[in-house]
Design a protein around this motif. Structure first.
Motif, mmCIF file in Angstrom:
data_model
loop_
_atom_site.group_PDB
_atom_site.id
_atom_site.type_symbol
_atom_site.label_atom_id
_atom_site.label_comp_id
_atom_site.label_asym_id
_atom_site.label_seq_id
_atom_site.Cartn_x
_atom_site.Cartn_y
_atom_site.Cartn_z
ATOM 1 N N PRO A 98 -45.301 102.747 -64.173
ATOM 2 C CA PRO A 98 -46.162 102.376 -63.040
ATOM 3 C C PRO A 98 -45.970 103.265 -61.813
ATOM 4 C CG PRO A 98 -44.384 100.768 -63.331
ATOM 5 C CD PRO A 98 -44.339 101.687 -64.513
ATOM 6 N N SER B 123 -45.174 99.386 -52.886
ATOM 7 C CA SER B 123 -45.230 100.396 -53.951
ATOM 8 C C SER B 123 -43.867 100.660 -54.569
ATOM 9 C CB SER B 123 -45.697 101.740 -53.399
ATOM 10 O OG SER B 123 -46.750 101.601 -52.524
ATOM 11 N N ILE C 299 -37.698 97.006 -62.372
ATOM 12 C CA ILE C 299 -39.042 97.444 -61.968
ATOM 13 C C ILE C 299 -39.953 96.229 -61.872
ATOM 14 C CG2 ILE C 299 -41.092 98.733 -62.735
ATOM 15 C CD1 ILE C 299 -39.384 100.843 -63.807
ATOM 16 N N GLY C 300 -40.744 96.159 -60.825
ATOM 17 C CA GLY C 300 -41.657 95.036 -60.671
ATOM 18 C C GLY C 300 -41.100 93.950 -59.769
ATOM 19 N N LYS D 196 -56.558 99.092 -68.762
ATOM 20 C CA LYS D 196 -56.393 97.994 -67.798
ATOM 21 C C LYS D 196 -57.438 98.074 -66.688
ATOM 22 C CE LYS D 196 -53.129 95.517 -69.308
ATOM 23 N NZ LYS D 196 -53.399 94.111 -69.590
ATOM 24 N N SER E 46 -48.311 103.971 -58.223
ATOM 25 C CA SER E 46 -48.024 103.100 -57.079
ATOM 26 C C SER E 46 -48.162 103.824 -55.752
ATOM 27 C CB SER E 46 -46.640 102.482 -57.223
ATOM 28 O OG SER E 46 -45.690 103.472 -57.498
ATOM 29 N N HIS F 90 -60.323 95.250 -65.770
ATOM 30 C CA HIS F 90 -60.441 94.587 -64.471
ATOM 31 C C HIS F 90 -61.566 95.163 -63.620
ATOM 32 C CE1 HIS F 90 -56.614 92.225 -64.621
ATOM 33 N NE2 HIS F 90 -56.415 93.072 -65.596
ATOM 34 N N SER G 256 -52.234 96.583 -57.933
ATOM 35 C CA SER G 256 -50.871 96.072 -57.953
ATOM 36 C C SER G 256 -50.663 95.048 -59.065
ATOM 37 C CB SER G 256 -50.545 95.487 -56.588
ATOM 38 O OG SER G 256 -49.551 94.522 -56.704
ATOM 39 N N SER G 257 -51.674 94.209 -59.299
ATOM 40 C CA SER G 257 -51.450 93.178 -60.301
ATOM 41 C C SER G 257 -51.436 93.748 -61.712
ATOM 42 C CB SER G 257 -52.502 92.075 -60.183
ATOM 43 O OG SER G 257 -53.759 92.595 -60.555
ATOM 44 N N ILE G 258 -52.024 94.921 -61.918
ATOM 45 C CA ILE G 258 -51.966 95.464 -63.280
ATOM 46 C C ILE G 258 -50.799 96.427 -63.479
ATOM 47 C CG2 ILE G 258 -54.419 95.129 -63.810
ATOM 48 C CD1 ILE G 258 -54.955 97.984 -63.205
ATOM 49 N N LEU G 259 -50.185 96.854 -62.382
ATOM 50 C CA LEU G 259 -49.136 97.869 -62.524
ATOM 51 C C LEU G 259 -47.932 97.395 -63.330
ATOM 52 C CD1 LEU G 259 -49.015 99.894 -59.210
ATOM 53 C CD2 LEU G 259 -50.031 100.458 -61.412
ATOM 54 N N LYS G 260 -47.672 96.083 -63.291
ATOM 55 C CA LYS G 260 -46.510 95.594 -64.029
ATOM 56 C C LYS G 260 -46.743 95.635 -65.529
ATOM 57 C CE LYS G 260 -44.642 92.585 -60.436
ATOM 58 N NZ LYS G 260 -45.718 92.044 -59.584
ATOM 59 N N SER G 261 -47.998 95.787 -65.931
ATOM 60 C CA SER G 261 -48.245 95.748 -67.371
ATOM 61 C C SER G 261 -48.528 97.123 -67.972
ATOM 62 C CB SER G 261 -49.398 94.797 -67.678
ATOM 63 O OG SER G 261 -50.536 95.184 -66.948
ATOM 64 N N GLN H 281 -41.603 98.803 -55.496
ATOM 65 C CA GLN H 281 -41.120 97.924 -56.558
ATOM 66 C C GLN H 281 -41.302 98.558 -57.925
ATOM 67 O OE1 GLN H 281 -43.725 94.370 -57.425
ATOM 68 N NE2 GLN H 281 -44.902 95.224 -55.725
ATOM 69 N N TYR H 282 -42.146 99.587 -58.006
ATOM 70 C CA TYR H 282 -42.411 100.219 -59.302
ATOM 71 C C TYR H 282 -41.507 101.416 -59.565
ATOM 72 C CZ TYR H 282 -46.323 97.139 -58.904
ATOM 73 O OH TYR H 282 -47.071 96.014 -58.751
ATOM 74 N N GLU I 9 -47.144 89.670 -66.937
ATOM 75 C CA GLU I 9 -46.914 90.761 -65.969
ATOM 76 C C GLU I 9 -47.984 90.823 -64.889
ATOM 77 O OE1 GLU I 9 -47.656 92.259 -69.463
ATOM 78 O OE2 GLU I 9 -46.033 90.838 -69.713
ATOM 79 N N GLU I 10 -49.168 90.312 -65.197
ATOM 80 C CA GLU I 10 -50.234 90.446 -64.212
ATOM 81 C C GLU I 10 -50.296 89.265 -63.251
ATOM 82 O OE1 GLU I 10 -53.863 91.488 -66.213
ATOM 83 O OE2 GLU I 10 -52.807 92.960 -67.434
ATOM 84 N N HIS I 11 -49.309 88.366 -63.327
ATOM 85 C CA HIS I 11 -49.466 87.119 -62.573
ATOM 86 C C HIS I 11 -48.289 86.723 -61.704
ATOM 87 C CE1 HIS I 11 -53.248 86.174 -64.537
ATOM 88 N NE2 HIS I 11 -52.704 86.713 -65.605
ATOM 89 N N TYR I 12 -47.329 87.603 -61.532
ATOM 90 C CA TYR I 12 -46.215 87.157 -60.702
ATOM 91 C C TYR I 12 -45.817 88.183 -59.648
ATOM 92 C CZ TYR I 12 -43.012 90.250 -63.227
ATOM 93 O OH TYR I 12 -42.399 91.344 -63.756
#
Ligand code: SF4
Lengths: 622, 244
Positions: free
Chosen positions: A18, B35, B79-80, A85, A22, A89, A9-14, B37-38, B225-228
């Motif tokens: 995605p 899930s 997204i996100g 990614k 998911s 990780h 989940s933490s890498i999906l935003k980047s 949110q993507y 992106e990997e931190h929020y």
């Protein structure tokens, strides 16, 4: 989202798209892993969007999950940015449903749909942290299974798989699971014992490690020798004899993101009556087995209720050859129109394209038209047994133009056996005639100009076709032909595109390859090859370099005419169609003689020995 | 979940439900979390189009050459970001209670995309002016002083490139913030804020935190992106009445 995905989940935003990773789709099957006896990971060695569109995967996912004590999950190959990614990780490849790493599974199945996906298979094993070679995997590792059209000659990847399914998997896969569960329960499971017993007792199972291959001095195959005498000397393809009775999934996993075929796919029949001489699908799926319209109608309704899709695509190799197409479309139209569902008919043949059909099917009316004459002259069309005549094509485009269409797409192949430059010129001439036909059609749309697109692929000799022995043109020849054809086209209303000859060459090597290609694929994986079916990833020079370093001459596989009496790497497989038949067809090709389709007259290909209901084969024995 | 054969019977039954004089709008409040949110707004629309078919609702279809269901969504979510307060208006042309509609839809949905309320709406989506969010930021660059530092920084203008209809423009995003608080919980920054959500002055919460991350150097160079995590929790009108 389950907890295993917290890191994901933490890498999906980047990463891009995605939604590919998911999960959480409606319709996915979740079981309690502590209560199942075998866990199966069904891998599609390409992106989520392509894999989710595959009908075979949908069927087998349902078939396996029908077994209470088996849990089948889906796995796709993450795109390059996601792979980077994951590496960063330290995350291994995981299955969609549970989010568990692949090493926790009992069995891993790969569907091999095209040769260029082989590098993805190895890439996925690598991402999962599973040793590539079967010989390097001990009893604690999952059993790696291959299936799909490329399994008919999977020798280039044979060293990486534990076993292959030859033919249709609806019965074979559950049988493999049952045997696995049984041996585990009885406490006598070892990988070696399991593979032996599967090869001995389950029809259609090919265990490559149980056959020893020897080679002649000239590099050709000498013999395949089984190491046990209780396993078949030749592995016979499995088919579903009665398609009406055959398992059919009444629901589907619903993707949130758009996939390639985001619709109901209704498989109308298997096999093909035509026998085009370059076409592998036309041979390996024989004999034809039709479903009845009533069964299809019921299945379509069911799928509509369970998915809510607004399009039904009637799939098969050549939909117009379905004997009950009329009745089927009538049954479907009774309820699809009022529910605003579109019917689509891909794979229409020119000789079946009629005004009536166009009036009946909205999508035929609205989408752009595509026909596949495959060759530019009647002579060459006779050689390849593509029984399409110029006047059929002209009549078909005439109907389309009269109905207001102005664009047509035509598929051809270059590099076919016996091809001459006049055949290529014939492609350009045919396109010009289509343009002329437009202006000769009084009812045409006078406000628009016609547009003909010709798309030309390269001939690739494929196993189990009458052209399996042919040499592929060298790349220089193919490039030269492509250029010549380009020079024949002067009309701006004709658009010309062609496939990359370099990809086709590598595909030819892999299609007719033997086990000695394994080191090259292994090296390719080590060097990071992946997504070779994608233009942006394919690198010809790197492939050549890999072959060179492994002492492999690609021309031996691609550009050599295989001897007619040579032992072929795929002779270990019996796909129903006999070698004698293929040879007969090859000779007829060189004489320029056509073969009638199976419905006009049986040509004794041998596939009827496999049995089959509702087929046109004489004396189909079951 | 209805079985497929039950659904067929149900489809027939719907045709015998009393017809409404005019199509009726029913508002659905739903959550989109985990899930989901993507999944983009466009994909969500396509998904709901299929869900309403599966749920056997007496949906009203537009007339004409290309009939389709009219689905109107409130302020889209990027997204996100997750949300517990999304709204969708559907129209029906036969009598069916809001409870039944909700029940049927939920049978075709998952825990991560679920209807939590269904009713006849009184307000227009155009009345939505503000949205509240809970945001958390996890990063090595966070210390005990960070909340204080953020609270100070937010008092001064923060200029960010914002996409508008006329192209990209540098604006002071603090002008679009109504309230903002920030604290440290188990090493993570937790922000509660209310941001402008009108269609013309929409402030994407991600833009706010990327501004803060830049100004207060929260991330020590690692990608934001990997931190929020962002959750939209409620929508308000101009007078800060909860939007329904
Ligand atoms: S046995 Fe005859 S009819 Fe059957 S597939 Fe072969 S050629 Fe066609």
């Amino acid at each position: 989202m389950n907890k295993n995905n917290t890191n994901i989940s933490s890498i999906l935003k980047s990463v891009s798209k995605p939604g590919r990773y998911s999960g959480g789709e409606y319709g996915q099957i979740i079981k309690d892993k502590s209560k199942v006896a075998a866990r199966f990971a069904f891998c599609f060695p390409d992106t989520y969007e392509i894999g989710m569109s595959n009908l075979g995967v949908r069927i087998l996912y349902g078939v396996l999950n029908k077994e209470d004590d088996v849990w089948c999950e889906r796995v796709y190959n993450p795109w390059i940015d996601m792979q980077e990614k994951m590496k960063e990780h330290g995350l291994p490849l995981r299955a969609c449903e549970s989010g568990d790493p692949l090493t926790e599974f009992d069995m891993i199945g790969f569907t091999l749909q095209y040769e260029m996906s082989y590098t993805n298979v190895l890439n996925m094993l690598d991402l999962a942290g599973i040793p590539l070679r079967s010989a390097d995997r001990d009893d604690s590792m999952p059993i790696i299974i291959g299936g799909g059209p490329c399994a008919y000659n999977a020798e280039p990847v044979a060293d990486f798989f534990d076993l292959f399914n030859i033919g249709e998997g609806e019965e074979m896969l559950p049988e493999l699971c049952r045997l696995y569960i049984k041996m585990k329960k009885e406490g006598r499971y070892t990988k070696r014992e399991y593979l032996h017993e599967a090869a001995r007792s389950i029809e259609g199972i090919y265990v490559p490690s149980l056959y020893e291959v020897t080679y002649n001095e000239d590099g050709t195959v000498k013999a395949y020798t089984p190491i046990y005498d209780d396993i078949p000397r030749q592995v016979k393809k499995r088919i579903m004899k009665d398609m009406d009775e055959s398992y059919f999934p009444e629901d589907a996993v619903m993707p949130y993101i758009e996939t390639v075929h985001d619709r109901i796919m209704l498989e109308v029949y298997r096999g093909c009556i035509r026998g085009c001489r370059f076409c592998q699908a036309g041979m390996i799926y024989r004999p034809v087995r039709e479903k009845t319209p009533e069964v299809l109608n019921r299945q379509a309704k069911c799928l509509y209720e369970s998915t809510g899709y607004d399009e039904i695509s009637l799939t098969s190799l050549s939909i117009s050859d379905y004997t009950e197409l009329e009745r089927l479309t009538d049954l479907l139209l009774e309820w699809t129109n009022e529910n605003m569902i579109n019917l689509s008919l891909p794979s229409l043949r020119v000789d079946s394209f009629t005004k009536e059909l166009m009036d009946k099917i909205a999508t035929v009316r609205s989408s752009s038209l595509t026909f596949a004459p495959e060759a530019g002259t009647q002579r060459l069309r006779d050689v390849i047994n593509k029984n399409v005549r110029e006047d059929d094509l002209m009549r078909a485009v005439g109907v389309a133009f009269a109905a207001g269409k102005n664009t047509v797409k035509l598929y051809f192949m270059s590099g076919l056996p016996t091809e001459r430059y006049e055949d290529l010129k014939g492609i350009a001439d045919l396109a010009s005639m289509v343009i002329d036909k437009y202006y000769d059609t009084p009812e045409r749309n006078r406000s628009k100009k016609p547009q003909v697109t010709i798309s030309v692929s390269c001939f690739i000799p494929k196993p189990f076709t009458p052209f399996q022995w042919e040499a592929q043109d060298t790349m220089e020849m193919l490039a030269d032909k492509q250029e010549y054809l380009g020079s024949c086209i002067t009309d701006k209303k004709i658009r010309y595109t062609h496939h990359d000859a370099r990809v086709s060459r590598i595909e030819a090597v892999l299609a007719r390859g033997d086990r000695r290609l394994a080191p090259a694929l292994e090296l390719a994986c080590k060097e990071g090859f992946k997504f070779d079916a994608w233009d942006e990833c394919f690198d010809y020079d790197k492939w050549i370099s890999v072959f060179e370093r492994c002492g492999i001459d690609p021309a031996f596989y691609a550009n050599r005419a295989f001897g007619l009496d040579e032992v072929l790497p795929w002779d270990i497989i019996d796909c129903g169609v006999t070698k004698e038949f293929l040879l007969r067809e090859r000779n007829k090709a060189y004489e320029g003689n056509t073969t009638p389709n199976c419905r006009e007259k049986c040509s004794g290909c041998g596939a009827n020995k496999l049995g089959g209901e509702r087929t046109c084969c004489p004396k189909a024995r079951s | 979940m209805l079985s497929e054969s039950q659904k067929l019977i149900e489809k027939k039954r719907i045709k015998s439900l009393p017809e409404l004089e005019r199509p009726r709008t029913v508002r659905l409040k739903f959550i989109k979390v985990g899930s989901l949110q993507y999944i983009s707004h466009l994909d969500l629309q396509r998904t709901f189009n299929r869900v309403i078919v599966r749920a056997c609702l007496p949906i009203w279809y537009t007339k004409g050459f290309n009939p389709h269901a009219k689905l109107v969504f409130s302020t889209p979510l990027s997204i996100g970001a997750q949300s517990t307060c999304e709204f969708l208006d559907i129209r029906i042309d036969r009598e069916m209670s809001c409870e039944t509609i909700m029940e049927r839809l939920n049978a075709e949905l998952t825990e991560e995309l679920k209807i939590v309320d269904a009713y006849i709406p009184e307000r227009d989506f155009a009345d939505i002016k503000w949205a509240s969010y809970d945001i958390s930021i996890t990063s090595g660059g966070i210390s005990e002083n960070t909340p204080e530092q953020i609270m100070q920084r937010i008092k001064e203008p923060i200029f960010m490139l914002k996409k508008t209809k006329a192209g990209e423009k540098e604006i002071d995003i603090t002008g679009l913030i109504h309230s903002f608080s920030c604290k440290l919980v188990e090493g993570d920054i937790k922000i509660s804020c209310t941001l402008s959500a009108s269609s013309t002055e929409y402030l994407n919460p991600e833009l706010l935190i990327s501004g803060l991350a830049r100004e207060c150097d929260l991330l020590c160079g690692s990608p934001l992106e990997e931190h929020y995590d962002i959750i939209r929790t409620s929508l308000y009108d101009a007078e800060f009445n909860l939007f329904k």
